[in-house]
Write a protein that holds these residues in place. Structure first.
Motif, short mmCIF file in Angstrom:
data_model
loop_
_atom_site.label_atom_id
_atom_site.label_comp_id
_atom_site.label_asym_id
_atom_site.label_seq_id
_atom_site.Cartn_x
_atom_site.Cartn_y
_atom_site.Cartn_z
N GLU A 41 -3.40 -12.49 -3.12
CA GLU A 41 -3.64 -11.04 -3.16
C GLU A 41 -3.79 -10.48 -1.74
N ASN B 10 -2.44 -11.70 0.87
CA ASN B 10 -1.09 -11.73 1.43
C ASN B 10 -0.30 -10.49 0.97
N ALA B 11 -0.48 -10.10 -0.28
CA ALA B 11 0.23 -8.91 -0.79
C ALA B 11 -0.24 -7.65 -0.07
N THR B 12 -1.54 -7.57 0.24
CA THR B 12 -2.00 -6.37 0.98
C THR B 12 -1.43 -6.37 2.40
N GLY C 83 1.52 -7.38 3.07
CA GLY C 83 2.87 -6.86 2.87
C GLY C 83 2.87 -5.33 2.97
N LEU C 84 1.81 -4.71 2.46
CA LEU C 84 1.69 -3.25 2.58
C LEU C 84 1.44 -2.83 4.03
N ARG D 38 2.51 -4.34 6.64
CA ARG D 38 3.76 -4.56 7.37
C ARG D 38 4.71 -3.37 7.25
N LEU D 39 4.61 -2.62 6.13
CA LEU D 39 5.46 -1.43 5.95
C LEU D 39 5.23 -0.40 7.05
N GLN E 64 1.30 -13.93 7.41
CA GLN E 64 1.70 -14.10 6.00
C GLN E 64 2.21 -15.52 5.76
N SER F 229 -3.04 8.85 -7.91
CA SER F 229 -2.85 7.41 -8.07
C SER F 229 -3.87 6.63 -7.24
N LEU G 239 0.47 3.03 -8.73
CA LEU G 239 1.02 3.09 -7.37
C LEU G 239 2.47 2.62 -7.36
N ARG H 162 4.58 2.91 -9.74
CA ARG H 162 5.39 3.94 -10.40
C ARG H 162 5.80 5.04 -9.43
N PRO I 117 5.22 -11.87 0.37
CA PRO I 117 5.12 -10.61 -0.37
C PRO I 117 5.35 -9.43 0.57
N GLY I 118 6.23 -8.53 0.18
CA GLY I 118 6.54 -7.39 1.03
C GLY I 118 8.01 -7.04 0.90
N GLY I 119 8.53 -6.35 1.90
CA GLY I 119 9.92 -5.92 1.90
C GLY I 119 9.98 -4.42 1.72
N SER I 120 10.62 -3.97 0.65
CA SER I 120 10.67 -2.53 0.40
C SER I 120 9.30 -2.02 -0.04
N VAL I 121 9.11 -0.72 0.01
CA VAL I 121 7.82 -0.14 -0.43
C VAL I 121 7.56 -0.53 -1.88
N SER J 11 6.75 -4.26 -2.25
CA SER J 11 5.41 -4.55 -1.73
C SER J 11 4.34 -4.20 -2.75
N HIS J 12 4.49 -3.06 -3.40
CA HIS J 12 3.50 -2.67 -4.40
C HIS J 12 3.59 -3.55 -5.64
N HIS K 226 4.34 -6.66 -5.67
CA HIS K 226 3.65 -7.91 -5.33
C HIS K 226 2.14 -7.75 -5.44
N LEU K 227 1.63 -6.60 -4.99
CA LEU K 227 0.19 -6.40 -5.11
C LEU K 227 -0.20 -6.43 -6.59
N ARG L 121 1.33 -7.88 -8.99
CA ARG L 121 1.48 -9.25 -9.45
C ARG L 121 0.21 -10.05 -9.24
#
Ligand code: B12
Ligand code: B12
Ligand code: B12
Ligand SMILES: C[C@H]1O[C@@H](n2cnc3c(N)ncnc32)[C@H](O)[C@@H]1O
Ligand SMILES: C[C@H]1O[C@@H](n2cnc3c(N)ncnc32)[C@H](O)[C@@H]1O
Ligand SMILES: C[C@H]1O[C@@H](n2cnc3c(N)ncnc32)[C@H](O)[C@@H]1O
Ligand SMILES: [Mg+2]
Ligand SMILES: [Mg+2]
Ligand SMILES: [Mg+2]
Lengths: 190, 190, 190
Positions: free
Chosen positions: A40, A42-44, A46-47, A49-50, A64, B127, C47, C49, C120-124, C127-128, C130-131, C133
């Motif tokens: 989890e 790691n997923a944050t 990812g955000l 990194r955007l 990561q 959101s 988020l 969505r 986890p990440g990449g496009s917006v 990334s969301h 993955h969170l 998930r």
């Protein structure tokens, strides 16, 4: 080597799952809780990194990647039997902790000392770094809870401890080198 | 006064840490879990603030500041010894809870009553407010768990309870005064 | 029928609350923890969505609606007494799990198998997803913990298990069908 193809296997539908060494535990086992929380975290990141560029984005990617080393570490119990595995078992090592320390020192060098806590927020990047900071600390709490059983690599715990400090300093840098941070005023609204 | 300068001190590398009064506990102690989760809640409010304007942004900042009062409150055990501290100990007081209630009443006044739950989401601001709402409730659960030991300020628990309701009503306001909220249809996809 | 009008009732200020059947439990009861975490998961999907279009957005809304069926399910103990309720009690059913499986199969069909985990990440959007998930997996851990008492609908647990896999595959689709995913390189920074 990990292979991900079918993705859902239904083997965990009853609530238990496999660790790296094949032993089965409940999904709410403190060990699974620990590496699940690292996932989890790691997923944050990812955000984060955007919204990061250049050196910071690169450093976030390295972190990561480290966090999967850390996940593999936590997912493998029985540390004392590592030398019987027949291959080099992957664990966090002190040099990964020290790289974080060097980066903290570098990022912290030109920041003014604080005389109060700062309200998490500010720029988009800083705001996300603060969220990751708090999730890193949650992951650390899971790791220290698991470590009570004595079967946790201490370098992994140190890594998580340092990571939240790294994220704090990075967040200050992302707020104009700390100049745009808003300080807590104790009891201001009372 | 809090001072933050070096940031990483390595003192917590073994998994224990200090409360406000200097006593040491495990990082996964329910008390640390509680103020750590309040810190995470605060970070999600930092994300809300990115999308809020004017009065709402100002109110969110006040709440962020309150949450450090609340963190200081939770971080200091032995409430019954507060008067021996030699200085006024910082704790959440009822007027902070009441301010939230007044703001809820104001924001709720022109909202239509709901006949079902609403799907969290809608505008970017709504959101994020919904996410904070659920993290406020997680923090409240940590606080009630800690409160079993009898050493928690009840006004702090009330503050967290009210805050999730504040966030719900604010989220509705951020969806066109509730007109754009999408209702749950029980069993719709069965 | 649920009615939400006054929003704050103060009845939970002491730290206990009501389940669907009216019985009172602590807010940190594993059952409340479980549906509270499902609520948090639902908020993270709100988020997602924001960044999804067309079919994916529609599917996310259906899942959000399902998660209230799931919340209602978890919030109602004493499954064995469902037939005495006098009305059909709402619980997750296997067809909701199977819909997720079909969508996974469809989304996974043109993805290349992976030989390592992905950062986890990449496009917006990715990334969301993955969170979400990782929060779905946290909710699943709460559900399996609660299920130890034997009073949890197994289809609800399966739903959560499948949902994290759904989110993984959806995240890959949101990264150029997986072509933009960055793989973990074990020990790369050591
Ligand atoms: C722990 C784990 C996780 C953890 C932690 C992983 C981490 N490293 O941080 C987390 C929670 C993140 C996770 C997530 C997921 N996982 Co997972 N995970 C595992 C598990 C149990 C172990 C993987 C691991 O970390 N291994 C450690 C690494 C280092 O091991 P390794 O790559 O095999 O390499 C070692 C050895 O193999 C050896 N070695 C390597 N090469 C060679 C060569 C020779 C010659 C020799 C002798 C030795 C050797 O040395 C290496 C170093 O020790 C496996 C199941 C299993 N038991 O393998 C599932 C598994 C890989 N996961 C799976 C899935 C589905 C997922 C998720 C998609 C679930 C989800 N919906 O979120 C995600 C994907 C995440 C992502 N971003 O890609 C499935 C894949 C199913 C499939 N075939 O499609 C598996 C197989 C579990 C299962 N049966 O369902 N996972
Ligand atoms: C609890 C705590 C937290 C909690 C909660 C804080 C809260 N209020 O919500 C949380 C989890 C948020 C936190 C976070 C962090 N913390 Co912290 N935190 C503490 C701790 C234990 C207590 C701080 C506190 O809240 N004090 C309560 C306030 C009200 O007390 P006070 O400001 O001292 O004021 C009181 C008294 O001093 C007195 N008083 C004040 N002035 C005067 C004057 C006189 C004359 C008298 C008599 C009395 C008096 O009255 C006040 C009211 O009671 C301290 C260590 C410590 N024991 O002090 C570390 C500490 C300040 N934190 C530290 C760090 C590093 C952090 C983080 C950066 C960690 C991270 N990586 O995330 C973050 C920063 C967060 C941010 N946004 O800025 C370090 C700083 C190290 C350094 N020197 O650089 C410390 C010192 C811990 C340590 N040894 O490592 N923290
Ligand atoms: C569980 C629960 C939650 C859970 C889970 C809900 C879920 N489904 O996922 C979660 C944590 C999400 C939640 C959140 C909130 N909740 Co809530 N929640 C409840 C609770 C305990 C049960 C609701 C429920 O799910 N019922 C299950 C559904 C299916 O039941 P139902 O709609 O009544 O329908 C069944 C029966 O009524 C029957 N039935 C229906 N029609 C008919 C007709 C006939 C003729 C017959 C015979 C039978 C029948 O069949 C249905 C199927 O079983 C109620 C209190 C209560 N005991 O009702 C509070 C309650 C509705 N919640 C409340 C509040 C305030 C909230 C929040 C705003 C809190 C917050 N600040 O976050 C949020 C709003 C979330 C949102 N997005 O809208 C308040 C509302 C107060 C008010 N009047 O304004 C209540 C009343 C609790 C309270 N006393 O404070 N909640
Ligand atoms: C800054 C303060 O935060 C607390 N602290 C230390 N580690 C954690 C953690 N993982 N989670 C929450 N709080 C923590 C200690 O009380 C420390 O002094
Ligand atoms: C709206 C419903 O949410 C539940 N509830 C009350 N407080 C919390 C909390 N902190 N976390 C999760 N659920 C909670 C109760 O069941 C209440 O009736
Ligand atoms: C992919 C791997 O993730 C672990 N796993 C399975 N379910 C969960 C969950 N809910 N949370 C965290 N980890 C989980 C298992 O170890 C599995 O093999
Ligand atoms: Mg620390
Ligand atoms: Mg409440
Ligand atoms: Mg699974």
């Amino acid at each position: 080597m990990v292979v991900l193809n079918k993705i859902y296997t239904r083997t965990g539908d009853k609530g238990d799952t496999a660790l790296s060494d094949g032993s089965r535990v409940a999904k709410h086992d403190p060990r699974v809780e620990a590496y699940g929380t690292v996932d989890e975290l790691n997923a944050t990141l990812g955000l984060c990194r955007l919204h990061a560029a250049d050196q910071l984005a690169a450093r976030l990617s390295v972190i990561q990647n480290d966090l999967f080393d850390l996940g593999a570490d936590l997912a493998r119990p029985n540390m004392e039997a590592d030398d019987q595995a027949g291959y080099p078992v992957l664990r966090i090592i002190q040099s990964q902790v020290e790289r974080l320390e060097q980066e903290i020192d570098e990022m912290n060098a030109d920041l003014q000392p604080l005389r109060s806590f700062i309200l998490p927020g500010g720029s988009v990047l800083a705001s996300h770094l603060h969220l990751s900071r708090t999730v890193a600390r949650r992951a650390e709490r899971c790791a220290t809870e698991l470590a009570r059983n004595g079967d946790v690599n201490q370098a992994a715990v140190r890594y998580l401890n340092r990571l939240s400090d790294w994220l704090f300093v990075a967040a200050r840098q992302a707020n104009g080198g700390g100049t745009e941070d808003v300080l807590w005023v104790p009891g201001a609204s009372r």
